[in-house]
Design an enzyme around this catalytic site. Structure first.
Site, PDB file in Angstrom:
ATOM      1  N   SER A  66       3.398  66.109  -6.070  1.00 16.69           N
ATOM      2  CA  SER A  66       2.725  66.933  -7.332  1.00 16.69           C
ATOM      3  C   SER A  66       2.286  66.301  -8.486  1.00 16.69           C
ATOM      4  O   SER A  66       1.541  66.861  -9.183  1.00 16.69           O
ATOM      5  CB  SER A  66       3.519  68.372  -7.130  1.00 16.69           C
ATOM      6  OG  SER A  66       3.411  68.954  -6.269  1.00 16.69           O
ATOM      7  N   LYS A  69      -1.146  65.819  -9.088  1.00 13.67           N
ATOM      8  CA  LYS A  69      -2.230  66.799  -9.541  1.00 13.67           C
ATOM      9  C   LYS A  69      -2.655  66.474 -10.553  1.00 13.67           C
ATOM     10  O   LYS A  69      -3.732  67.208 -11.225  1.00 13.67           O
ATOM     11  CB  LYS A  69      -1.377  68.274  -9.166  1.00 13.67           C
ATOM     12  CG  LYS A  69      -1.050  68.560  -7.891  1.00 13.67           C
ATOM     13  CD  LYS A  69      -0.295  69.758  -7.731  1.00 13.67           C
ATOM     14  CE  LYS A  69       0.020  70.388  -6.466  1.00 13.67           C
ATOM     15  NZ  LYS A  69       1.166  70.973  -5.892  1.00 13.67           N
ATOM     16  N   TYR A 194      -6.195  64.774  -0.625  1.00 14.82           N
ATOM     17  CA  TYR A 194      -5.003  65.228  -1.129  1.00 14.82           C
ATOM     18  C   TYR A 194      -3.614  64.838  -0.859  1.00 14.82           C
ATOM     19  O   TYR A 194      -2.875  64.325  -1.549  1.00 14.82           O
ATOM     20  CB  TYR A 194      -5.171  66.727  -0.887  1.00 14.82           C
ATOM     21  CG  TYR A 194      -3.890  67.755  -1.356  1.00 14.82           C
ATOM     22  CD1 TYR A 194      -3.536  68.076  -2.597  1.00 14.82           C
ATOM     23  CD2 TYR A 194      -2.870  68.124  -0.449  1.00 14.82           C
ATOM     24  CE1 TYR A 194      -2.753  68.566  -3.208  1.00 14.82           C
ATOM     25  CE2 TYR A 194      -1.724  69.041  -0.919  1.00 14.82           C
ATOM     26  CZ  TYR A 194      -1.729  69.049  -2.213  1.00 14.82           C
ATOM     27  OH  TYR A 194      -0.444  69.617  -2.711  1.00 14.82           O
ATOM     28  N   TYR A 246       6.529  74.034 -11.460  1.00 14.32           N
ATOM     29  CA  TYR A 246       6.396  74.968 -10.570  1.00 14.32           C
ATOM     30  C   TYR A 246       6.896  76.323 -11.004  1.00 14.32           C
ATOM     31  O   TYR A 246       6.524  76.436 -12.531  1.00 14.32           O
ATOM     32  CB  TYR A 246       7.427  74.752  -9.372  1.00 14.32           C
ATOM     33  CG  TYR A 246       6.916  73.343  -8.731  1.00 14.32           C
ATOM     34  CD1 TYR A 246       5.647  73.027  -8.129  1.00 14.32           C
ATOM     35  CD2 TYR A 246       7.903  72.741  -8.351  1.00 14.32           C
ATOM     36  CE1 TYR A 246       5.607  71.809  -7.376  1.00 14.32           C
ATOM     37  CE2 TYR A 246       7.796  71.216  -7.781  1.00 14.32           C
ATOM     38  CZ  TYR A 246       6.585  70.875  -7.342  1.00 14.32           C
ATOM     39  OH  TYR A 246       6.383  69.948  -6.710  1.00 14.32           O
ATOM     40  N   VAL A 264       7.777  66.768  -5.396  1.00 18.40           N
ATOM     41  CA  VAL A 264       8.971  67.229  -4.118  1.00 18.40           C
ATOM     42  C   VAL A 264       9.439  65.786  -3.678  1.00 18.40           C
ATOM     43  O   VAL A 264      10.523  65.628  -3.036  1.00 18.40           O
ATOM     44  CB  VAL A 264       8.461  68.035  -2.985  1.00 18.40           C
ATOM     45  CG1 VAL A 264       8.271  69.418  -3.673  1.00 18.40           C
ATOM     46  CG2 VAL A 264       7.252  67.315  -2.409  1.00 18.40           C
TER      47      VAL A 264
END
Lengths: 310, 310, 310, 310
Positions: A66, A69, A194, A246, A264
């Site tokens: 992540s 991102k 992705y 998160y 993660v």
């Protein structure tokens, strides 16, 4: 900041935080990630002059997950502009888990609340331009190679394949976005992009450099070369505060107070404005998906070095 | 029931209900369905001796769409038994729209609440056994051919292809089910089967026969041949009452009171225990996805002939 | 139905179902209910001629709790008409627990989905007319006295007080309804009325008579006196099928197939159209709030006597 | 910062932002608030030395409303400590409207996600200690009197009474909290306290002083007197970033980037760390409950003076 003393403090903090690795578990839903030794912990600090301090498993490669991102958001903003991007993805934290699908249905219009949850990041991946997946991936990879100074940065194929095979929930999110008209590009190609972003392999040292570039408002520390527009860097740091950890972002903002983004695989990228970038690797995760020992480590450093921005 | 008088009453009811076609719209999300004339309305009644009365557009072919959910449930129950099926899909009405994904996430375990919503029907499609899609489809088609007495019953390829191309929301549901472990079979193959079921082409007369077989507890009216176990027929009729008319099922149960299942092509199959099956075709839909004029027509018939089971 | 044989079968069914009392727990959230012996089980059957069969703890008094929702709905419909009532409360099952507040916010307009969940029943209580709580209560009590033939039917004050003191969730629901404009009357007075309805004390035999009146479309069995309009009786039986057993209504419809309404004191009122009313008392509840042994008992009787309406 | 130039810039910004007052509406759900002239706009800046600049309607009194959530949180934290407070209210932004009740039911345990939404602030009000409402209110009032330097600060009785009469939704929230055990104190007394906090009357100048005390980490600018522990001031500023502007907090953080808390009377309190406090009053609200022109004004000032913390 005195380098030698800081080095010792960093080593001590890593040592102290290591005790917490036993409280978490490695991510199990991506089989390849489940193989990692959960007791590892490493950290690196990158200072404005490019100096890097490190301790523990700071050279062990892991995948961005992540953390990517932030990178894809940077590219999407640079390629499309804020207006285009934020018409398709919101700016609000959600309070829901990163892979939740509920708000895609309940919020009208059906756009993801922010680019840091999976739905939002898939929408962002859909906005990255290029001729085919390889070229779209290169847009992100070449930015990351500049930011880290590592021209060999590349994808961990095993993790990429493992994730691609087991990504049913992300496929559900992507198809929902397709149904809502948020995702204009091909679903499988966008997901492929992705998954590749997520599988970019780095070390804590490299992540510290990523953080430092953001901390320096988008400029490479040593060379002074601007690789990210200042405005885009500011947006990223803001998302890191409101949505970076998160649905523990609010808690992290209070307990630690540094803009940060976790993944993660156990990585955390933190950016202390003007002062430093921090890269952490600790694959044992808490139930919300953040590195247990990594969060603890940042809390210790934030207190020791007074890093909180608030 | 006097046939001649009933014929006249049916024709009058169709005429009266026709005024309501203007209050609805044909389904727009499947392009092929959007081409249909929204002013059509037809109905047929099949009596226990096989006699068929009809009025209006009772010979116009249309696709089963959600009416097929009953047919695939029958096959899945016959092939796998209640225990297997209801471990993977629930028995409760939801109050949510037929294509809602929210409860798949909020309800633990993540199984669809019932087989009449899309998520549940996709899960059911996943339980239909056979060697490849063609064979799995044949399990459903051959049941329907027996029930309707039409050995030529087949798929409308244009609708099937149209639906398959535009089914992003159903893909989201299927992938969520895959992620939850509810769907054991291949996602795209299962969806392909689901789209084919939905695209089986029938007329109101044929649907009336489907309803009569259920009304007769699973027996073909003329021949007395059992094609559905009594217990399975009972389960289907119960679902038709609690969940058959999407999230207007409760209202329909009170206002009409007949076990019924609707589809977004405008069909409704109703089963009045021991007395008759009714097939309706009226493509103009209300906002919940039920045939506007079809619901009105059934309300008129239920009052005229005192059909409510409550 | 042969009376003697039926009596024996009823006794056997009660005995067989008694084994299941150990699988449930008495309602704990109302302190007074928590004092009851969880091993009790009783049942009574009322036939169209008024004959009553019974077995087990059929004379033990208990409070109606949610069974009263049917009674207050009858009164509200008689006093206000369907249009008024169903503008303020819906007709759809929800899939949510009986005390859930979520859909009050998510569904627009904010009206309760049906009168069998707490929010809906509180809205219904608000529609019962009369000069003060006593008079509004009498509207319900006098109906019940007629239906049961017991002019002394009254409230269990201890349960009423216990419930009133501990009803925080119901207060939350009522205030939400007030905020939405669904509840026009005073909140505390309406809740007071609601708690009193819930605390009306009955036995399984009396509940069997309630069920028989509904089974007979609103007529007192022995006298033939109509106490409920036929249309209202039909509406009640329909709600009992679609929403009568909380969010296990769909399952109960399939597994048992009789219109029924349960209460958290352990009662169940069932109405088998034209054939019988059944009253059950078994205070050990499953996690959804239904009598564990009571549900089992009805399942046994439904099979033995072929009572399912589907 | 040059005072004279800053004064001119502030006046210009107020003038420019005034054009936006027409895009919003005054809060209608509290009748007393609905009477206010929606075209007003005023702002004040308090500098570290206590100097106050102002423009527009900076002396018009208005009620704190949700800005009081920061004040009651300060008192609750000082009286009970972080551990006690955060066991009963979370630290996460929600993505839902400020008066939403959904997450109280869906999140386990049922505690409000943060102290800036109504549910959380009511929970916080329940933790403010004292002997009766008056004394509990005084704990908040005396803090505010110190912070503003106005010993006459008091409640607008008309607004207080208006809010108390019409606060059905807040009552629903409070009773839900009571049911969940989050609220230990009496519901009506706690709500009474909450409504009084909300009705404390201030001017934009006074709000600017509140912001400056937080900007100075809890110290009164002129005197240097510490009135809030540094840690508590830091927590407040963090909440102002992550949850201060209702479910537009994320957007505000990106577009403006200053810790801020808004109220539905049209006030906004902003704290620019070490540099200034800003008080804004503009009663025309956007659909999320924030002052339309006030947000615009802060955006202009943030750009002009480079105030963003990110």
């Amino acid at each position: 900041m005195e380098i030698e003393r800081a080095s010792i403090q960093l080593a001590e903090a890593v040592k102290a935080a290591s005790d917490y690795t036993g409280q978490g578990k490695v991510a199990a839903y991506i089989p390849e990630l489940a193989k990692v030794d959960s007791r590892m912990l490493g950290a690196a600090v990158c200072l404005p002059d490019g100096t890097i301090l490190s301790a523990g498993d700071a050279d062990v490669p892991f995948t961005l997950q992540s953390i990517s991102k932030i990178c894809s958001l940077i590219v999407a903003l640079c390629q499309n502009g804020q207006k285009h991007v934020f018409e398709r993805v919101g700016k609000e934290p959600t309070g829901d888990p990163f892979n939740s699908i509920i708000k895609l249905e309940t919020i009208k219009p059906h756009k993801p609340l922010n680019p840091m949850i999976n739905a939002g990041a898939i929408a962002v991946a859909g906005m990255i331009q290029g001729n085919g997946v390889e070229q779209r991936l290169d847009a992100v990879l070449s930015l990351l190679r500049k930011m880290t100074g590592n021209p060999a940065l590349s994808i961990n194929e095993a993790v990429y394949c493992s994730e691609k095979r087991t990504a049913a929930r992300n496929r559900a999110l992507a198809w929902f976005l397709k149904d809502s008209g948020v995702l204009a590009t091909d679903v499988e190609e966008t997901l492929d992009l992705y998954f590749r972003h997520c599988a970019i392999e780095v070390t804590a040292k490299e992540v510290a450099r990523l953080g430092m570039v953001l901390a320096a408002d988008g400029v490479i520390p040593e060379t002074g070369e601007r690789v990210i527009p200042q405005e885009v860097a500011r947006i990223c740091k803001t998302f890191m505060v409101t949505c970076g950890m998160y649905n523990a972002s609010g808690e992290f903002a209070i307990d630690v107070g540094i803009p940060a983004k976790s993944g993660v695989a156990g990585g955390i990228m933190a950016a202390v404005p003007q002062r430093m970038g921090i890269g952490v690797f600790g694959p044992a995760l808490d139930e919300k998906g953040n590195s247990v020992a990594g969060v603890k480590l940042l809390e210790l450093l934030a207190k020791e070095w007074n890093l909180a921005i608030f």
